[in-house]
Design an enzyme around this catalytic site. Sequence first.
Site, PDB file in Angstrom:
ATOM      1  N   SER A 110       0.816  -1.285  -0.100  1.00 11.96           N
ATOM      2  CA  SER A 110       0.118   0.102   0.138  1.00 11.96           C
ATOM      3  C   SER A 110       0.872   1.228   0.067  1.00 11.96           C
ATOM      4  O   SER A 110       1.910   1.483   0.536  1.00 11.96           O
ATOM      5  CB  SER A 110      -0.816   0.105   1.177  1.00 11.96           C
ATOM      6  OG  SER A 110      -1.490   1.229   1.606  1.00 11.96           O
ATOM      7  N   TYR A 133      -2.088   5.759  -4.312  1.00 10.21           N
ATOM      8  CA  TYR A 133      -3.200   6.829  -4.041  1.00 10.21           C
ATOM      9  C   TYR A 133      -2.824   7.944  -4.590  1.00 10.21           C
ATOM     10  O   TYR A 133      -1.634   8.170  -4.896  1.00 10.21           O
ATOM     11  CB  TYR A 133      -3.335   6.947  -2.520  1.00 10.21           C
ATOM     12  CG  TYR A 133      -4.025   6.011  -1.862  1.00 10.21           C
ATOM     13  CD1 TYR A 133      -5.537   6.149  -2.195  1.00 10.21           C
ATOM     14  CD2 TYR A 133      -3.586   5.452  -0.667  1.00 10.21           C
ATOM     15  CE1 TYR A 133      -6.119   5.056  -1.527  1.00 10.21           C
ATOM     16  CE2 TYR A 133      -4.554   4.685   0.071  1.00 10.21           C
ATOM     17  CZ  TYR A 133      -5.793   4.442  -0.330  1.00 10.21           C
ATOM     18  OH  TYR A 133      -6.449   3.441   0.262  1.00 10.21           O
ATOM     19  N   THR A 159      -5.544   2.916  -6.718  1.00 10.68           N
ATOM     20  CA  THR A 159      -7.121   2.753  -6.115  1.00 10.68           C
ATOM     21  C   THR A 159      -7.799   4.045  -6.821  1.00 10.68           C
ATOM     22  O   THR A 159      -7.413   5.106  -6.808  1.00 10.68           O
ATOM     23  CB  THR A 159      -6.961   3.026  -4.635  1.00 10.68           C
ATOM     24  OG1 THR A 159      -6.115   1.666  -4.257  1.00 10.68           O
ATOM     25  CG2 THR A 159      -7.959   2.935  -4.050  1.00 10.68           C
ATOM     26  N   LYS A 255      -8.030  -0.192  -9.249  1.00 13.38           N
ATOM     27  CA  LYS A 255      -8.770  -1.080  -8.118  1.00 13.38           C
ATOM     28  C   LYS A 255      -9.946  -0.174  -7.459  1.00 13.38           C
ATOM     29  O   LYS A 255      -9.886   1.182  -7.133  1.00 13.38           O
ATOM     30  CB  LYS A 255      -7.980  -1.375  -6.952  1.00 13.38           C
ATOM     31  CG  LYS A 255      -8.677  -1.906  -5.938  1.00 13.38           C
ATOM     32  CD  LYS A 255      -7.462  -2.593  -4.756  1.00 13.38           C
ATOM     33  CE  LYS A 255      -8.084  -2.828  -3.552  1.00 13.38           C
ATOM     34  NZ  LYS A 255      -8.702  -1.590  -2.736  1.00 13.38           N
TER      35      LYS A 255
HETATM   36  C1  GLV Z   1      -7.476   2.626   3.246  1.00 14.11           C
HETATM   37  O1  GLV Z   1      -7.333   2.209   2.097  1.00 14.11           O
HETATM   38  C2  GLV Z   1      -8.443   2.128   4.080  1.00 14.11           C
HETATM   39  O2  GLV Z   1      -9.396   1.656   3.555  1.00 14.11           O
HETATM   40  O3  GLV Z   1      -8.332   2.392   5.276  1.00 14.11           O
END
Ligand code: GLV
Length: 381
Positions: A110, A133, A159, A255
């Site tokens: 992530s 992100y 994402t 995603k």
């Molecule tokens: C981050 O992606 C979350 O869902 O907390």
Amino acid sequence: MREMTNVTCIEDLRTIARRKVPRAFFDYAEAGAYSEQTLRANRSGIEAINLRQRVLVDVSARDTATTILGEPVSAPIGLGPVAMTGLEYGNGEILACRAAHDAGIPFTLSTMSICSIEDVAGAVDKPFWFQLYVMKDRGFVRSLIERAAAAKCSALVLTVDLQVLGQRHKDIKNGLAVPPSLKIGNLINMATKPRWVASVLSGRRWTFGNLDGHVKGMKGVKSLAGWVGGQFDPALTWKDVDWIRSIWPGKLVLKGILDPEDAILAGKSGADALVVSNHGGRQLDGARSSISALPKIADKVGSDIELLFDGGIRSGHDVLRALALGAKACLIGRSYIFGLGAAGEAGVRKAIDIIRKEMDVGMALTGVNTIGEIDRRILSD
Ligand code: GLV
């Protein structure tokens, strides 16, 4: 660890993790947004799908191997991106990546990880996937993409369903909202988890590794989290996907697609795959279950773009259900995080092993030998 010897399913890992991981971090991984209606729908939607029992078929040549994004894998599963994995267990990202690679499946790091891209790349010997992100600071986004490329990440998982953050009540109550304010209750709760404290203290970092030292003027978890909270970009559009496609040379995965119309746009975007996902029920509360969206998307774009799936996978039988409805593979999140919280790397191995073995038995009892044979015929009404 004695309690691990009796672990037979993901729920057992969850029970142990719940005891071992401080409440704020356990809840962070487990929670859904608002009333958690969509979180529950993900599970109940999967459980409502019947597998079709078949008998007297020769299933002696079973094999769960397949490919994801053209790469061979031992089973159609990958570890999905989970923020703050290194606070579920010290060095959690490195441990989970090792467990995934040893099992022959992909791991996704992530953006909001504790171990950085470079930390993980330096500790494993195969490429991993990086989740991105898009922040308002596009210069920072570009630098993240460059760092992922330099670390030889084999896929970028963009994402697309978090332009604003869906509220998770528990995080606020636990003081884990962005920015976090670790409350005294949390500190007391942490003090009752000595093994967790030892593992996290022996970890390389206790802050967002990809941001610390890379965002000008930001130091420490609190100011970084504040920066991130203001950095999710509500103005993100398909144009940004074009931009990212133009600067990222490798495989691109979108995603967070839940609607067939968005899936059609994803299919035209130049991405290699999309993940049918409602962010594990953590974003739009009231959204349909991820599994109910899957066949609709597969019908529209299943032959144009690779379909990955996440949202509520807790067993190998669940993986079979998603594959039957059109997924090429499933990403698991909480299922491996519970393993990590329960027993570190061994717990992640256990989670993967459980799901793989369940898949194997499920294939036998639905009468298939190979992943390629799995389609809607293994379901019954
Ligand atoms: C981050 O992606 C979350 O869902 O907390």
